[in-house]
Motif scaffolding. Sequence first.
Motif, PDB file in Angstrom:
ATOM      1  N   GLU A 132       9.485   2.805  -6.472  1.00 39.26           N
ATOM      2  CA  GLU A 132       9.737   3.126  -5.068  1.00 39.26           C
ATOM      3  C   GLU A 132       8.753   2.385  -4.159  1.00 39.26           C
ATOM      4  O   GLU A 132       7.542   2.577  -4.264  1.00 39.26           O
ATOM      5  CB  GLU A 132       9.593   4.631  -4.829  1.00 39.26           C
ATOM      6  CG  GLU A 132      10.584   5.474  -5.574  1.00 39.26           C
ATOM      7  CD  GLU A 132      11.998   5.235  -5.081  1.00 39.26           C
ATOM      8  OE1 GLU A 132      12.201   4.993  -3.876  1.00 39.26           O
ATOM      9  OE2 GLU A 132      12.914   5.293  -5.916  1.00 39.26           O
ATOM     10  N   PRO A 133       9.258   1.536  -3.248  1.00 43.77           N
ATOM     11  CA  PRO A 133       8.360   0.829  -2.326  1.00 43.77           C
ATOM     12  C   PRO A 133       7.558   1.777  -1.434  1.00 43.77           C
ATOM     13  O   PRO A 133       6.423   1.474  -1.069  1.00 43.77           O
ATOM     14  CB  PRO A 133       9.308  -0.019  -1.478  1.00 43.77           C
ATOM     15  CG  PRO A 133      10.558  -0.131  -2.263  1.00 43.77           C
ATOM     16  CD  PRO A 133      10.644   1.117  -3.099  1.00 43.77           C
ATOM     17  N   ALA A 134       8.107   2.939  -1.123  1.00 39.35           N
ATOM     18  CA  ALA A 134       7.395   3.894  -0.267  1.00 39.35           C
ATOM     19  C   ALA A 134       6.101   4.366  -0.930  1.00 39.35           C
ATOM     20  O   ALA A 134       5.116   4.647  -0.242  1.00 39.35           O
ATOM     21  CB  ALA A 134       8.287   5.081   0.047  1.00 39.35           C
ATOM     22  N   LEU A 193      -1.217   2.251  -0.192  1.00 41.51           N
ATOM     23  CA  LEU A 193      -1.959   1.249   0.571  1.00 41.51           C
ATOM     24  C   LEU A 193      -2.525   1.844   1.857  1.00 41.51           C
ATOM     25  O   LEU A 193      -3.710   1.678   2.169  1.00 41.51           O
ATOM     26  CB  LEU A 193      -1.050   0.063   0.891  1.00 41.51           C
ATOM     27  CG  LEU A 193      -1.669  -1.068   1.687  1.00 41.51           C
ATOM     28  CD1 LEU A 193      -2.821  -1.699   0.926  1.00 41.51           C
ATOM     29  CD2 LEU A 193      -0.627  -2.112   2.031  1.00 41.51           C
ATOM     30  N   ILE A 194      -1.697   2.570   2.583  1.00 49.64           N
ATOM     31  CA  ILE A 194      -2.148   3.155   3.853  1.00 49.64           C
ATOM     32  C   ILE A 194      -3.235   4.195   3.625  1.00 49.64           C
ATOM     33  O   ILE A 194      -4.256   4.201   4.310  1.00 49.64           O
ATOM     34  CB  ILE A 194      -0.956   3.752   4.624  1.00 49.64           C
ATOM     35  CG1 ILE A 194      -0.065   2.608   5.124  1.00 49.64           C
ATOM     36  CG2 ILE A 194      -1.421   4.628   5.772  1.00 49.64           C
ATOM     37  CD1 ILE A 194       1.263   3.050   5.663  1.00 49.64           C
ATOM     38  N   SER A 195      -3.051   5.067   2.651  1.00 49.58           N
ATOM     39  CA  SER A 195      -4.073   6.091   2.412  1.00 49.58           C
ATOM     40  C   SER A 195      -5.361   5.461   1.893  1.00 49.58           C
ATOM     41  O   SER A 195      -6.459   5.869   2.299  1.00 49.58           O
ATOM     42  CB  SER A 195      -3.565   7.164   1.452  1.00 49.58           C
ATOM     43  OG  SER A 195      -3.274   6.597   0.187  1.00 49.58           O
ATOM     44  N   THR A 255      -5.081  11.385  -2.332  1.00 47.70           N
ATOM     45  CA  THR A 255      -4.693  10.116  -2.945  1.00 47.70           C
ATOM     46  C   THR A 255      -4.931  10.141  -4.448  1.00 47.70           C
ATOM     47  O   THR A 255      -4.064   9.754  -5.237  1.00 47.70           O
ATOM     48  CB  THR A 255      -5.478   8.945  -2.310  1.00 47.70           C
ATOM     49  OG1 THR A 255      -5.195   8.915  -0.911  1.00 47.70           O
ATOM     50  CG2 THR A 255      -5.092   7.620  -2.930  1.00 47.70           C
ATOM     51  N   HIS A 286       4.162   2.549  -2.869  1.00 53.94           N
ATOM     52  CA  HIS A 286       3.194   1.462  -2.680  1.00 53.94           C
ATOM     53  C   HIS A 286       2.652   1.475  -1.250  1.00 53.94           C
ATOM     54  O   HIS A 286       1.445   1.320  -1.042  1.00 53.94           O
ATOM     55  CB  HIS A 286       3.838   0.105  -2.989  1.00 53.94           C
ATOM     56  CG  HIS A 286       4.229  -0.042  -4.421  1.00 53.94           C
ATOM     57  ND1 HIS A 286       3.391  -0.624  -5.348  1.00 53.94           N
ATOM     58  CD2 HIS A 286       5.354   0.321  -5.074  1.00 53.94           C
ATOM     59  CE1 HIS A 286       3.995  -0.614  -6.526  1.00 53.94           C
ATOM     60  NE2 HIS A 286       5.178  -0.055  -6.388  1.00 53.94           N
ATOM     61  N   HIS A 287       3.527   1.669  -0.291  1.00 56.21           N
ATOM     62  CA  HIS A 287       3.099   1.709   1.114  1.00 56.21           C
ATOM     63  C   HIS A 287       2.173   2.892   1.374  1.00 56.21           C
ATOM     64  O   HIS A 287       1.125   2.743   2.026  1.00 56.21           O
ATOM     65  CB  HIS A 287       4.307   1.789   2.042  1.00 56.21           C
ATOM     66  CG  HIS A 287       5.170   0.569   1.992  1.00 56.21           C
ATOM     67  ND1 HIS A 287       6.509   0.610   2.266  1.00 56.21           N
ATOM     68  CD2 HIS A 287       4.890  -0.714   1.689  1.00 56.21           C
ATOM     69  CE1 HIS A 287       7.023  -0.594   2.135  1.00 56.21           C
ATOM     70  NE2 HIS A 287       6.059  -1.419   1.778  1.00 56.21           N
ATOM     71  N   ALA A 288       2.538   4.051   0.870  1.00 55.91           N
ATOM     72  CA  ALA A 288       1.711   5.249   1.074  1.00 55.91           C
ATOM     73  C   ALA A 288       0.343   5.079   0.435  1.00 55.91           C
ATOM     74  O   ALA A 288      -0.682   5.449   1.026  1.00 55.91           O
ATOM     75  CB  ALA A 288       2.416   6.471   0.509  1.00 55.91           C
TER      76      ALA A 288
END
Length: 63
Positions: A36-38, A44-46, A20, A40-42
């Motif tokens: 890229e929204p992906a 957040l998840i990590s 991360t 932000h998602h990655a």
Amino acid sequence: MAADPTPSTVRSCGVMARLTLSALERASTDTTIWREPAVHHALLISGLSVLVSGLAQLQHDLG
């Protein structure tokens, strides 16, 4: 009550944290990546994975 973290869980938490931070370091040089929204998602998840694993280790150490 959560299960005790195994050494492999703790190790994978450390790996996730390093990945991360490495990704953030690389992303900081390219500001267009934040569109890229992906991403932000990655992140957040990590980040949540590292937090949960760290809390489990802390609970184990204090218990």
